[in-house]
Each structure stands twice: as structure tokens, then as C-alpha cells.
Motif scaffolding. Structure first.
Motif, mmCIF file in Angstrom:
data_model
loop_
_atom_site.group_PDB
_atom_site.id
_atom_site.type_symbol
_atom_site.label_atom_id
_atom_site.label_comp_id
_atom_site.label_asym_id
_atom_site.label_seq_id
_atom_site.Cartn_x
_atom_site.Cartn_y
_atom_site.Cartn_z
ATOM 1 N N LEU A 1 -19.153 49.083 13.036
ATOM 2 C CA LEU A 1 -18.157 48.568 13.968
ATOM 3 C C LEU A 1 -18.587 48.740 15.423
ATOM 4 O O LEU A 1 -18.467 47.817 16.237
ATOM 5 C CB LEU A 1 -16.816 49.279 13.755
ATOM 6 N N VAL A 2 -19.090 49.907 15.758
ATOM 7 C CA VAL A 2 -19.365 50.233 17.156
ATOM 8 C C VAL A 2 -20.748 49.772 17.594
ATOM 9 O O VAL A 2 -20.918 49.263 18.707
ATOM 10 C CB VAL A 2 -19.217 51.751 17.384
ATOM 11 N N GLU A 3 -21.740 49.931 16.713
ATOM 12 C CA GLU A 3 -23.120 49.737 17.138
ATOM 13 C C GLU A 3 -23.738 48.414 16.706
ATOM 14 O O GLU A 3 -24.732 47.997 17.306
ATOM 15 C CB GLU A 3 -23.988 50.888 16.583
ATOM 16 N N VAL A 4 -23.193 47.771 15.691
ATOM 17 C CA VAL A 4 -23.880 46.610 15.116
ATOM 18 C C VAL A 4 -23.041 45.343 15.169
ATOM 19 O O VAL A 4 -23.520 44.279 15.559
ATOM 20 C CB VAL A 4 -24.295 46.895 13.647
ATOM 21 N N ALA A 5 -21.783 45.433 14.787
ATOM 22 C CA ALA A 5 -20.954 44.239 14.578
ATOM 23 C C ALA A 5 -20.705 43.486 15.881
ATOM 24 O O ALA A 5 -20.479 44.097 16.928
ATOM 25 C CB ALA A 5 -19.620 44.639 13.951
ATOM 26 N N PRO A 6 -20.728 42.146 15.809
ATOM 27 C CA PRO A 6 -20.305 41.350 16.979
ATOM 28 C C PRO A 6 -18.807 41.472 17.193
ATOM 29 O O PRO A 6 -18.079 42.005 16.346
ATOM 30 C CB PRO A 6 -20.700 39.918 16.581
ATOM 31 N N GLY A 7 -18.333 40.969 18.304
ATOM 32 C CA GLY A 7 -16.926 41.126 18.669
ATOM 33 C C GLY A 7 -15.963 40.567 17.647
ATOM 34 O O GLY A 7 -14.955 41.211 17.320
ATOM 35 N N TRP A 8 -16.253 39.378 17.103
ATOM 36 C CA TRP A 8 -15.330 38.775 16.143
ATOM 37 C C TRP A 8 -15.259 39.592 14.859
ATOM 38 O O TRP A 8 -14.197 39.720 14.252
ATOM 39 C CB TRP A 8 -15.743 37.334 15.835
ATOM 40 N N ARG B 1 -11.196 45.642 12.042
ATOM 41 C CA ARG B 1 -10.141 46.544 12.510
ATOM 42 C C ARG B 1 -8.771 46.088 12.033
ATOM 43 O O ARG B 1 -7.917 46.911 11.691
ATOM 44 C CB ARG B 1 -10.175 46.643 14.033
ATOM 45 N N ARG B 2 -8.536 44.786 12.003
ATOM 46 C CA ARG B 2 -7.259 44.300 11.490
ATOM 47 C C ARG B 2 -7.119 44.608 10.001
ATOM 48 O O ARG B 2 -6.022 44.933 9.525
ATOM 49 C CB ARG B 2 -7.139 42.796 11.741
ATOM 50 N N GLY B 3 -8.221 44.486 9.276
ATOM 51 C CA GLY B 3 -8.183 44.838 7.859
ATOM 52 C C GLY B 3 -7.886 46.312 7.649
ATOM 53 O O GLY B 3 -7.125 46.690 6.744
ATOM 54 N N ILE B 4 -8.469 47.170 8.492
ATOM 55 C CA ILE B 4 -8.217 48.609 8.394
ATOM 56 C C ILE B 4 -6.751 48.911 8.699
ATOM 57 O O ILE B 4 -6.109 49.720 8.019
ATOM 58 C CB ILE B 4 -9.150 49.372 9.354
ATOM 59 N N GLU B 5 -6.214 48.269 9.732
ATOM 60 C CA GLU B 5 -4.801 48.469 10.072
ATOM 61 C C GLU B 5 -3.897 48.022 8.927
ATOM 62 O O GLU B 5 -2.870 48.659 8.643
ATOM 63 C CB GLU B 5 -4.471 47.692 11.343
#
Length: 293
Positions: A95-102, A108-112
Motif C-alpha cells: 500500500l505505502v511503497e508500491v501501489a499506485p494511487g488508485w 483501503r476501501r476494501g479494508i474499511e
């Protein structure tokens, strides 16, 4: 903000903290009041290390031994961490180091959404899909320590991912830039700089997940089989088990006043002490990490 307003805020915060402490102390006193008589009658050693739980014995004396349930609680909690920590930390790094913004927004929405799923719904999912899957493909009756560990791992993942991601994001950007400037690859930077720098936050997330796993009730109740005996052999995670929380929920509704009800409250005392020991261990680990850093 003037001094008077600051004073009001200080008093409010102090009152809130004091209220939380008083509530916890009252809960502890209530548990001790209700559960201490059976502990004094049987002895703490016999109660905690007893192998038989049979409070409504038809013939003979009732037995109140919770050792199999202590083992079941520990097995399920540790199993959930073994299953949740590696993918949780890996997801936080992604999430922090690799993934693009989208991708970050989508994950994060899936985690929520996962956080918002009630535990009874996850338990029903495990009962309908996971238990038959284990029974048909791995063995055993399906209701098992493994099933409980998988469900609790799903429940612990959001806590581990969120807190670990925040800890990784909090590592100063200068650390990354200095590592790259010295010729390290991105993976070497993550492994040698980012993860050690975020270690305290990651450990905090793991501890929070552990506390959640030990205290969970409904989901575990639905998939572990609720058999108050030790696995046979002891390492067999395909055997059913019963946790202390599940034991309290199952039997409190029909427990008669007296030894049976007191034994359930005493189980709560043991559970609270386990959580307290876990918290003390977490503070010790975090303080040691802080010293090392």
C-alpha cells in the motif's frame, strides 16, 4: 486559546481517563466478587490446570477444569496471527511503497469494508463455506482450531494492515532518499530501512490483532466445534476446541446460581489476566524496541 479554555480541556481529559480506569476497576472487582468463591473452593491450580469441564454431572461430582479451554484460546489466537501477520505486513508495504494511487484507494476501501462486517456474519461464512471446505479437502470434521484461526485471521487483518501502513508511512522520507542515494535497491531499502524504522508500529498492530483474537466470541463459537477437551494429538489443528469466551457465552444462559455460575465468572478472571499479561508483554517489547532504536 486562553488559559481558562485550556484548563477546561485538561480537566475533561483527566476526567475521561479517570472514568476509564474506574470502569475497568469496577469490572475487575465484580468478576473477583462473583468468581473468587469457586477459586477458593477448588484452588487456582486445580481450576486452571484441571482437564475436565463437566458442571452438570449426573453421576458424581461436577468438574470445573478450564485448561483445555485455555489451550484452545491460545491455539486459535496464535494460529490467527501466523496466518494474518505475513499477508498483513506485506499488504501494508504494498500500500505505502508500491501501489499506485488508485490501487491504494481501492484496497483501503476494501479494508474499511472488512472492518465493518459483523463477527457473526464472518462466523456464518465460516460455518457454511469454510467448515465443509476443510472437512472435504483437508480432513477432520471441519469444526476445528484451523477454522477458528482462519476466521480470526480475517478479522485481525484490517488492524494489522492499517496500523502497519501508518507506521511505514511515518518513516521519514529522508531515510528512503539516503538509502537510494547510497545505491540500495527499492527492496533493499524496504527490508533494511523501512521495516526496522516502522518496527514499533508493526508490533503494536500485531499485538492489537492478538488481543482481538483472544477476546473474539461469536465467530469462534460458530466454527471451532466447542469441545472442551485437548486436541489429540496436541498439535492437531484439525481437532475441535473450545475457547474461554465461547464457554462463557454457551453456558451463562442456563448456569444455575452457585458453583457453575461462579466458575464462569472465574473463567472471565483468567481471561482478563491473560489479556493483562499480553498488554504488559506488549509494553515491554515496545519499550525494548524504543531503547534499541
Amino acid at each position: 486559546m486562553n488559559r481558562k479554555a485550556e484548563r477546561v480541556i485538561e480537566v475533561s481529559l483527566f476526567a475521561s481517563a479517570t472514568c476509564a480506569i474506574v470502569i475497568v476497576a469496577l469490572i475487575l472487582l465484580f468478576l473477583i466478587k462473583e468468581g473468587a468463591p469457586i477459586l477458593l473452593k477448588l484452588g487456582v491450580r486445580n481450576f486452571c490446570l484441571g482437564m475436565t469441564w463437566n458442571p452438570i454431572a449426573i453421576a458424581g461430582e461436577p468438574s470445573y477444569g478450564i485448561f483445555p479451554m485455555i489451550v484452545g484460546s491460545i491455539y486459535v489466537a496464535i494460529g490467527s496471527l501466523i496466518l494474518a501477520v505475513p499477508p498483513g505486513v506485506a499488504c501494508a508495504i504494498f500500500l505505502v511503497e508500491v501501489a499506485p494511487g488508485w490501487a491504494q484507494s481501492l484496497i483501503r476501501r476494501g479494508i474499511e469494508l472488512l472492518v465493518g462486517i459483523p463477527s457473526v456474519v464472518l462466523g456464518f461464512f465460516g460455518l457454511v463455506l469454510l467448515v465443509p471446505l476443510i472437512r472435504e479437502n483437508i480432513g477432520g470434521c471441519g469444526f476445528s482450531i484451523l477454522a477458528g484461526s482462519i476466521i480470526l485471521a480475517i478479522m485481525a487483518l484490517p488492524h494489522i494492515i492499517t496500523i502497519s501502513a501508518d507506521a511505514i508511512k511515518a518513516v521519514p522520507a529522508t531515510y528512503r532518499e539516503a538509502s537510494i542515494a547510497l545505491g540500495a535497491t527499492k527492496w533493499q531499502t524496504i527490508k533494511g530501512i523501512i521495516l526496522p524504522g516502522a518496527r514499533s508500529g508493526i508490533v503494536a498492530g500485531v499485538i492489537l490483532g492478538m488481543g482481538n483474537s483472544i477476546g473474539e466470541t461469536m465467530a469462534v463459537l460458530m466454527v471451532t466445534g466447542n469441545t472442551p477437551v485437548l486436541p489429540e494429538p496436541l498439535y492437531n489443528v484439525l481437532e475441535p476446541a473450545r475457547t474461554m469466551t465461547a464457554n462463557i457465552v454457551i453456558e451463562m444462559g442456563y448456569a444455575a446460581p452457585g458453583d457453575h455460575q461462579q466458575a464462569l465468572f472465574a473463567t472471565g478472571i483468567v481471561l482478563l489476566l491473560m489479556v493483562a499479561v499480553l498488554n504488559l508483554m506488549s509494553h515491554h517489547v515496545l519499550s525494548r524496541i524504543g531503547v534499541e532504536r
